[in-house]
Design a protein around this motif. Structure first.
Motif, PDB file in Angstrom:
ATOM      1  N   ARG A  13     -21.708  13.900 -26.346  1.00  0.00           N
ATOM      2  CA  ARG A  13     -22.475  12.896 -25.604  1.00  0.00           C
ATOM      3  C   ARG A  13     -23.861  13.419 -25.278  1.00  0.00           C
ATOM      4  NH1 ARG A  13     -19.730   8.482 -23.130  1.00  0.00           N
ATOM      5  NH2 ARG A  13     -17.504   8.671 -23.419  1.00  0.00           N
ATOM      6  N   LEU A  14     -24.842  12.595 -25.536  1.00  0.00           N
ATOM      7  CA  LEU A  14     -26.209  12.949 -25.198  1.00  0.00           C
ATOM      8  C   LEU A  14     -26.458  12.745 -23.702  1.00  0.00           C
ATOM      9  CD1 LEU A  14     -29.003  13.765 -26.200  1.00  0.00           C
ATOM     10  CD2 LEU A  14     -29.467  11.355 -26.612  1.00  0.00           C
ATOM     11  N   ILE A  15     -25.880  11.665 -23.170  1.00  0.00           N
ATOM     12  CA  ILE A  15     -26.060  11.328 -21.760  1.00  0.00           C
ATOM     13  C   ILE A  15     -24.784  10.639 -21.281  1.00  0.00           C
ATOM     14  CG2 ILE A  15     -27.142   9.109 -22.268  1.00  0.00           C
ATOM     15  CD1 ILE A  15     -29.021   9.613 -19.900  1.00  0.00           C
ATOM     16  N   PRO A  17     -22.457   7.976 -19.096  1.00  0.00           N
ATOM     17  CA  PRO A  17     -22.683   6.560 -18.749  1.00  0.00           C
ATOM     18  C   PRO A  17     -23.328   6.367 -17.374  1.00  0.00           C
ATOM     19  CG  PRO A  17     -20.514   6.839 -19.704  1.00  0.00           C
ATOM     20  CD  PRO A  17     -21.077   8.214 -19.513  1.00  0.00           C
ATOM     21  N   TRP A  18     -22.974   7.204 -16.405  1.00  0.00           N
ATOM     22  CA  TRP A  18     -23.585   7.086 -15.072  1.00  0.00           C
ATOM     23  C   TRP A  18     -25.055   7.460 -15.106  1.00  0.00           C
ATOM     24  CZ3 TRP A  18     -21.537   4.262 -11.533  1.00  0.00           C
ATOM     25  CH2 TRP A  18     -20.156   4.095 -11.493  1.00  0.00           C
ATOM     26  N   ALA A  19     -25.399   8.466 -15.870  1.00  0.00           N
ATOM     27  CA  ALA A  19     -26.809   8.848 -15.987  1.00  0.00           C
ATOM     28  C   ALA A  19     -27.603   7.751 -16.697  1.00  0.00           C
ATOM     29  CB  ALA A  19     -26.939  10.171 -16.728  1.00  0.00           C
ATOM     30  N   LEU A  20     -26.998   7.128 -17.690  1.00  0.00           N
ATOM     31  CA  LEU A  20     -27.659   6.025 -18.391  1.00  0.00           C
ATOM     32  C   LEU A  20     -27.877   4.838 -17.458  1.00  0.00           C
ATOM     33  CD1 LEU A  20     -28.733   4.953 -21.084  1.00  0.00           C
ATOM     34  CD2 LEU A  20     -26.430   4.136 -21.564  1.00  0.00           C
ATOM     35  N   ALA A  21     -26.886   4.537 -16.626  1.00  0.00           N
ATOM     36  CA  ALA A  21     -27.028   3.444 -15.659  1.00  0.00           C
ATOM     37  C   ALA A  21     -28.117   3.771 -14.645  1.00  0.00           C
ATOM     38  CB  ALA A  21     -25.701   3.182 -14.963  1.00  0.00           C
ATOM     39  N   GLY A  22     -28.182   5.009 -14.201  1.00  0.00           N
ATOM     40  CA  GLY A  22     -29.224   5.412 -13.261  1.00  0.00           C
ATOM     41  C   GLY A  22     -30.605   5.328 -13.879  1.00  0.00           C
ATOM     42  N   LEU A  23     -30.725   5.730 -15.128  1.00  0.00           N
ATOM     43  CA  LEU A  23     -32.005   5.638 -15.825  1.00  0.00           C
ATOM     44  C   LEU A  23     -32.435   4.182 -15.994  1.00  0.00           C
ATOM     45  CD1 LEU A  23     -34.233   7.194 -17.327  1.00  0.00           C
ATOM     46  CD2 LEU A  23     -32.848   6.946 -19.390  1.00  0.00           C
ATOM     47  N   ALA A  24     -31.492   3.320 -16.335  1.00  0.00           N
ATOM     48  CA  ALA A  24     -31.802   1.893 -16.472  1.00  0.00           C
ATOM     49  C   ALA A  24     -32.260   1.301 -15.134  1.00  0.00           C
ATOM     50  CB  ALA A  24     -30.591   1.138 -17.004  1.00  0.00           C
TER      51      ALA A  24
END
Length: 93
Positions: A13-15, A17-24
């Motif tokens: 995994r590159l990122i 799911p929680w980090a992706l949601a935070g970035l979004a």
């Protein structure tokens, strides 16, 4: 010699799911702050009418959206405050 092509490997995994949601979420907040959208007309209503910067911005906004009656009315009010009644009447009609 045994081939390892048929064995599925777990994907790295590159990122998360929680980090992706935070970035979004951070990007959405930044875009909301940078491009206020509907709040922009409310801010322009509170701006001083004779301000040349506000008048120039309203003129450009009216060029982008010539069918929007709110921008036309705001620009007409600004033109009246500047003493340019003929332009204000042309915008109002």
């Amino acid at each position: 010699m045994a081939s390892s092509y048929g064995v599925p490997r777990p994907r790295a995994r590159l990122i998360t799911p929680w980090a992706l949601a935070g970035l979004a979420l951070v990007i959405a907040i930044a875009l909301r702050v940078l491009f206020p959208g509907a709040n922009l007309l409310a801010l322009l209503l509170e701006a001083p009418r004779g301000d040349p910067l506000t008048a120039n911005y309203l003129a450009n906004l009216h060029r982008l959206e010539p069918t929007d009656p709110q921008t036309a009315l705001l620009l007409a009010r600004t033109r009246l405050a500047q003493g340019r009644t003929t332009e204000a009447l042309a915008l109002a009609s």
